[in-house]
Design an enzyme around this catalytic site. Structure first.
Site, PDB file in Angstrom:
ATOM      1  N   GLU A  47      -5.400  -5.401  10.459  1.00  0.00           N
ATOM      2  CA  GLU A  47      -4.398  -4.369  10.678  1.00  0.00           C
ATOM      3  C   GLU A  47      -4.676  -3.649  11.997  1.00  0.00           C
ATOM      4  O   GLU A  47      -5.488  -2.709  12.036  1.00  0.00           O
ATOM      5  CB  GLU A  47      -4.442  -3.348   9.543  1.00  0.00           C
ATOM      6  N   ASN A  88       0.860  -1.178   0.000  1.00  0.00           N
ATOM      7  CA  ASN A  88       0.000   0.000   0.000  1.00  0.00           C
ATOM      8  C   ASN A  88       0.906   1.241   0.000  1.00  0.00           C
ATOM      9  O   ASN A  88       1.472   1.589   1.025  1.00  0.00           O
ATOM     10  CB  ASN A  88      -0.888  -0.028   1.253  1.00  0.00           C
ATOM     11  N   LYS A 106       0.118   4.215  -0.240  1.00  0.00           N
ATOM     12  CA  LYS A 106      -0.556   5.391   0.352  1.00  0.00           C
ATOM     13  C   LYS A 106      -0.345   6.615  -0.545  1.00  0.00           C
ATOM     14  O   LYS A 106      -0.260   6.467  -1.762  1.00  0.00           O
ATOM     15  CB  LYS A 106      -0.069   5.626   1.783  1.00  0.00           C
ATOM     16  N   HIS A 163      -9.427   0.881   4.783  1.00  0.00           N
ATOM     17  CA  HIS A 163      -8.158   1.051   5.504  1.00  0.00           C
ATOM     18  C   HIS A 163      -8.398   1.938   6.729  1.00  0.00           C
ATOM     19  O   HIS A 163      -9.235   2.846   6.690  1.00  0.00           O
ATOM     20  CB  HIS A 163      -7.116   1.684   4.574  1.00  0.00           C
ATOM     21  N   SER A 215       3.345  -2.398  10.343  1.00  0.00           N
ATOM     22  CA  SER A 215       4.803  -2.369  10.514  1.00  0.00           C
ATOM     23  C   SER A 215       5.484  -3.691  10.163  1.00  0.00           C
ATOM     24  O   SER A 215       6.411  -4.117  10.846  1.00  0.00           O
ATOM     25  CB  SER A 215       5.160  -1.920  11.939  1.00  0.00           C
ATOM     26  N   GLU A 266      -6.854   4.352   7.837  1.00  0.00           N
ATOM     27  CA  GLU A 266      -6.703   5.800   7.570  1.00  0.00           C
ATOM     28  C   GLU A 266      -7.973   6.360   6.923  1.00  0.00           C
ATOM     29  O   GLU A 266      -8.341   7.513   7.154  1.00  0.00           O
ATOM     30  CB  GLU A 266      -5.453   6.039   6.706  1.00  0.00           C
ATOM     31  N   GLY A 301       2.223   2.025  10.761  1.00  0.00           N
ATOM     32  CA  GLY A 301       3.116   3.171  10.620  1.00  0.00           C
ATOM     33  C   GLY A 301       3.784   3.583  11.914  1.00  0.00           C
ATOM     34  O   GLY A 301       4.363   4.670  12.002  1.00  0.00           O
TER      35      GLY A 301
HETATM   36  C1  PEP Z   1      -0.761  -0.055   5.996  1.00  0.00           C
HETATM   37  O1  PEP Z   1      -0.824   1.125   5.700  1.00  0.00           O
HETATM   38  O2  PEP Z   1      -1.634  -0.814   5.599  1.00  0.00           O
HETATM   39  C2  PEP Z   1       0.343  -0.498   6.827  1.00  0.00           C
HETATM   40  C3  PEP Z   1       0.284  -1.692   7.309  1.00  0.00           C
HETATM   41  O3  PEP Z   1       1.374   0.399   7.029  1.00  0.00           O
HETATM   42  P1  PEP Z   1       2.783   0.086   7.733  1.00  0.00           P
HETATM   43  O4  PEP Z   1       3.312  -1.186   7.127  1.00  0.00           O
HETATM   44  O5  PEP Z   1       3.637   1.253   7.416  1.00  0.00           O
HETATM   45  O6  PEP Z   1       2.518  -0.077   9.186  1.00  0.00           O
END
Ligand code: PEP
Length: 255
Positions: free
Chosen positions: A168, A9, A11, A96, A214, A98, A174
């Site tokens: 997630e 992703n 973003k 997601h 992460s 976000e 993040g």
């Molecule tokens: C994501 O945005 O779906 C995500 C898992 O980000 P990160 O790997 O940076 O935590």
């Protein structure tokens, strides 16, 4: 056994030129046999068409990061499923955290998009996950259960086995703070159990459940080889060819 699926992703990162650079880098670094592991790249809308062109002839597939649940019309700023398909997308990330946090998306709203994506022939990657506060209150199970039920409302078993769920935990996205393999496995097993209740064991066993939060080169293998973890949704670490290819490699090579 379920195939592993690794999705990146991007973003709101990478302009046109940077898209080309990253995909060039990935083509060079992912030169090993993927052994059935699927790899999906989800760049911003403005790079989708370019990305789809650049990955022709490679094992990479392309996905959008969002879409609206209507075919066309006066919905300024939105993207229709057919538009994603027309530039070569096979997948779309929906719900997601976000989108939930910054754009007010609810399970009900996400559910409309999930049904529309499926009806349009796109494979949705549907995200669920608890916040830190919810985990600390010991309500992870209730939250994730309500989210999965909500986003899959009125989705048939036949359609459910086509989609991908991404667990997630919001506190891991993040932040550099990853769920332990056991924490991830516990929630994935819970989701699989819920899918069994909703759709029966055969369908539940077929649904791909990714972990996201992460995921990095050095923790990917331990997460990816938990019994109910079927892949990863990767944010930060997908923005560099070497780190993303190391995660893909971890999904291919069992320790
Ligand atoms: C994501 O945005 O779906 C995500 C898992 O980000 P990160 O790997 O940076 O935590």
């Amino acid at each position: 056994m379920r195939a592993k699926v690794i999705a990146g992703n991007w973003k709101m990162n990478k302009d046109f030129r940077q898209t080309e650079e990253l995909i060039d880098g990935l083509k060079k670094s992912v030169s090993f046999d993927l052994q059935g592991v699927s790899v999906i790249l989800c760049p911003p809308f403005t790079s989708l068409e370019l990305a789809a062109r650049l990955v022709k002839g490679t094992p990479f597939a392309i996905g959008g990061q969002n879409m609206y649940f209507k075919d066309e019309g006066a919905f300024t700023g939105e993207i229709a499923p057919a538009m994603l398909k027309s530039v070569g997308c096979r997948y779309v990330i929906l719900g997601h955290s976000e989108r939930r946090q910054f754009f007010g998306e609810t399970d009900e709203f996400i559910n409309k998009k999930v049904k529309k994506a499926l009806a349009s022939g796109l494979i949705p990657i549907v995200c669920v996950g608890e916040t830190l506060q919810q985990r600390e209150q010991n309500i992870t199970e209730q939250i994730v259960t309500a989210q999965v039920r909500g986003v899959l409302s009125d989705v048939s078993a036949q359609n459910a086995e086509k989609l991908i769920l991404a667990y997630e935990p919001v506190w891991a996205i993040g932040t550099g703070r990853t769920a332990t393999p056991q924490q991830a496995e516990d929630v994935h097993a819970l989701i699989r159990k819920l899918l069994t209740e909703l759709y029966g064991g055969t369908t539940a066993e077929r649904v791909i459940i990714q972990y996201g939060g992460s995921v990095k080169a050095d923790n990917a293998a331990d997460l990816l080889w938990q019994p109910n973890v079927d892949g990863a949704l990767v944010g930060g670490a997908c923005l560099k060819a070497d780190s993303f290819s190391a995660i893909i490699r971890a999904a291919v090579a069992r320790k």
